[in-house]
Design an enzyme around this catalytic site. Structure first.
Site, PDB file in Angstrom:
ATOM      1  N   ASP A 107       0.825  -1.273  -0.053  1.00  0.00           N
ATOM      2  CA  ASP A 107       0.028  -0.032  -0.085  1.00  0.00           C
ATOM      3  C   ASP A 107       0.765   1.317   0.146  1.00  0.00           C
ATOM      4  OD1 ASP A 107      -2.174   1.843   0.999  1.00  0.00           O
ATOM      5  OD2 ASP A 107      -3.286  -0.106   0.877  1.00  0.00           O
ATOM      6  N   HIS A 110      -3.316   6.085   3.748  1.00  0.00           N
ATOM      7  CA  HIS A 110      -4.005   4.808   3.347  1.00  0.00           C
ATOM      8  C   HIS A 110      -3.352   3.577   3.845  1.00  0.00           C
ATOM      9  CE1 HIS A 110      -5.904   1.919   0.620  1.00  0.00           C
ATOM     10  NE2 HIS A 110      -7.076   2.768   0.702  1.00  0.00           N
ATOM     11  N   SER A 169     -11.499  -0.625  -0.137  1.00  0.00           N
ATOM     12  CA  SER A 169     -10.028  -0.553   0.597  1.00  0.00           C
ATOM     13  C   SER A 169     -10.112  -0.959   1.966  1.00  0.00           C
ATOM     14  CB  SER A 169      -9.462   0.794   0.564  1.00  0.00           C
ATOM     15  OG  SER A 169      -8.909   0.997  -0.684  1.00  0.00           O
TER      16      SER A 169
END
Length: 591
Positions: free
Chosen positions: A155, A193, A412
């Site tokens: 990620d 994120h 996600s």
């Protein structure tokens, strides 16, 4: 011909001319090759190479797949043709290169080259979630917390948050960190994120133990995190970076007991999964014994071509082997009975191959998890931050530490819920294969959802959803039931292919030809996706639009009365898809 790198270096004044000529050359080469019989048979060059970004020096970024494992002679030949190596991708017999555009013709004619594709860009696919999937039961009844299991988070990086430390704060559970972002070796999370994703998997709630409205704990709060950063500070990264990180996870598998890979990212599908290098990489990890969990994507509201969000699954979520996850909206409660599908959750089947996806759904809307301080997301969208509350007792009043948590929505967020659940299953039974994990999760998925629901976006636009196989897959992840299941099967568990026969107006499901496992599957059409399923009367399959005027699985389909997942299912009694459920009410706004 041999093209030296110096041919394209030029002077600054000629840079624009070189760029234009290179762009023309790439487009002309693709068009010319596409019209030849030889190319039609081989299809070595991906069609979207014609629109791939061309650098000012006339080079393009590509991933070259070989028929054999590339040797030193291949790298030497590429260097002579002006190629600059970015990553060796040995597990998929490939390499990522920046190469002069004219060298594409040489590559296309090279006998050892199987396929050439652009180095495509990926992007992110944006705690009541634990309760909704009964993840808290794993801790209470089974004593499971992910101990000893390594989960690779590929990620934007992972910040070393307190909630990712050991319980006594003596050591970090981020046991390995590496950046694959060119020019930036720092594995920290500049975007914000990856940290959020890692918290959903393995956050232990350290900083929210007091001074917050609730404690935010991940599915596997003692699992180890392997931080493989592939996305930059804007949340973007190339295929080659993601593939290189997957290969590193395979290499480190035994060192850190990496049993799960989480990919809360993706991009549009450009070719069949059998040629896509990103799909080849996840297949390699799956074959190595690593469960790969991938976000379905956030394009479920897209009706730009009249498909009502169907056919919007991203890559590598289109790969038959991986567990592809859609998102539900918990609607602000820990009770799953009021949950509805998130309107943005991408729907299947996949473009080109028509793989039935997603495989499962899990909570993904308004999920609170860890914040990476100063990262792009919290700096740009400060309202996403969770504000601590004042707590008073006999010793006085205090407030929790600020800047620790934020709220995000998307597939996600649903993906790490499933990845965390996989870690718990593997802690409980380390002998389970990725296929057994997938099969048990899908077989035991909760099916008490409504047949339809309405959802609203933040702008007030309402969206209608039908709870068909391309919207929710096998159903809602149920961790407790998955842990309790002991069924075994022989073969792989690749998702099937949807086949529509326009002459008979009938649809069927057939086994996908998995790159890893071929046609050997745990389930067949009559086991899970029964042949008695009704596909609707007005389904139209076109060349560019999967459906026409009417959405597949239309009003005539009632999930429950006549749709059964086969009495002959190899792992037990018949499973019924949600009897007699009325349409759900409209949920609150979604991000």
């Amino acid at each position: 011909m041999t093209v030296n790198q110096t041919t394209f270096s030029g002077k600054r004044g000629a840079g624009r001319i070189v760029h234009v000529l290179a762009r023309w050359f790439v487009m002309a080469a693709i068009i010319a090759l596409a019209t030849t019989a030889a190319y039609a048979g081989r299809r070595k060059m991906a069609p979207d190479l014609a629109t791939a970004p061309v650098h000012a020096d006339g080079t393009v970024d590509v991933i070259i797949q070989f028929n054999v494992t590339p040797q030193s002679r291949h790298f030497q030949e590429l260097a002579l043709h002006g190629g600059k190596l970015k990553f060796k991708l040995q597990h998929i017999k490939a390499a990522a290169y920046r190469i002069p555009a004219p060298a594409l013709l040489w590559l296309e004619n090279h006998p050892d080259v199987a396929y050439i594709s652009p180095d495509r860009k990926n992007k992110v696919a944006f705690d009541d979630a634990v309760a909704a999937v009964l993840g808290d039961v794993a801790r209470q009844q089974y004593g499971l917390d992910g101990t000893g299991i390594g989960v690779a988070v590929i990620d934007s990086g992972v910040y070393n948050h307190d909630d990712l430390q050991t319980a006594d704060l003596s050591a970090s559970r981020i046991v390995y960190a590496e950046s694959f972002v060119p020019g930036d070796p720092n594995p920290n999370d500049a975007y914000g994120h990856g940290t959020h994703v890692a918290g959903i998997i393995a956050g232990n709630g350290q900083d929210s133990g007091q001074g917050y409205s609730q404690q935010y704990v991940g599915l596997a709060p003692n699992a180890n995190i392997i931080n493989l950063r592939v996305l930059d500070g804007t949340g973007a990264g190339a295929d080659s970076q993601v593939i290189a990180a997957i290969e590193r996870a395979i290499e480190l598998q035994d060192t850190y007991n990496i049993r799960v890979i989480n990919l809360s990212l993706g991009r549009p599908i450009a070719e069949t999964y059998a040629q896509d290098p990103l799909c080849q990489a996840v297949e390699a990890a799956w074959q190595a014994g690593i469960v790969v969990v991938v976000a379905a994507g956030n394009d479920g509201r897209d009706n730009s071509v009249g498909n009502n969000g169907y056919g919007t699954i991203g890559a590598p979520g289109n790969d038959p082997n991986v567990i592809t996850v859609g998102a539900t909206n918990p609607n602000g409660t820990p009770d799953r009975t009021d949950d509805t599908i998130a309107t943005y959750s991408s729907k299947g089947p996949s473009l080109i191959d028509h793989v039935v996806k997603p495989d499962l759904v899990a909570p993904g809307n308004h999920i609170v998890s860890l914040e990476s301080p100063g990262s792009f997301l919290i700096s740009t969208y400060s309202t996403l931050g969770i504000i601590p509350v004042q707590v008073c007792n006999a010793d006085g009043c205090s407030i929790g530490p600020g800047g620790q948590y934020l709220q995000l929505s998307g597939t996600s967020m649903a993906t790490p819920v499933v990845a965390g659940a996989a870690a718990l299953m593997l802690q409980y039974d380390p002998t389970l294969t990725p296929d057994a994990i997938k099969a048990r999760m899908m077989k035991t998925a909760w099916k008490g959802y409504p047949t339809t629901s309405m959802g609203a976006a933040v702008d007030g636009t309402e969206y209608f959803a039908e709870y068909d196989i391309f919207t929710i897959g096998a159903g809602y992840l149920d961790v407790d039931s998955a842990l309790a299941n002991t069924d075994l099967g022989v073969g792989g568990a690749p998702s099937p292919i949807a086949v529509w026969n326009p002459s008979t107006q009938q649809a069927t499901l057939t086994n996908s030809v998995s790159v890893t496992y071929g046609n050997s599957v745990i389930w067949s059409n009559s086991d899970i996706w029964a042949n008695s399923v009704v596909w609707g009367d007005s389904v139209i399959w076109g060349n560019s639009v999967i459906w026409g005027d009417s959405v597949i699985w239309g009003d005539s389909v009632i999930w429950g009365d006549s749709v059964i997942w086969g009495d002959s299912v190899i792992w037990g009694d018949s499973v019924i898809w949600g009897d007699n459920h009325n349409a759900g009410s409209a949920p609150g706004p979604e991000n």
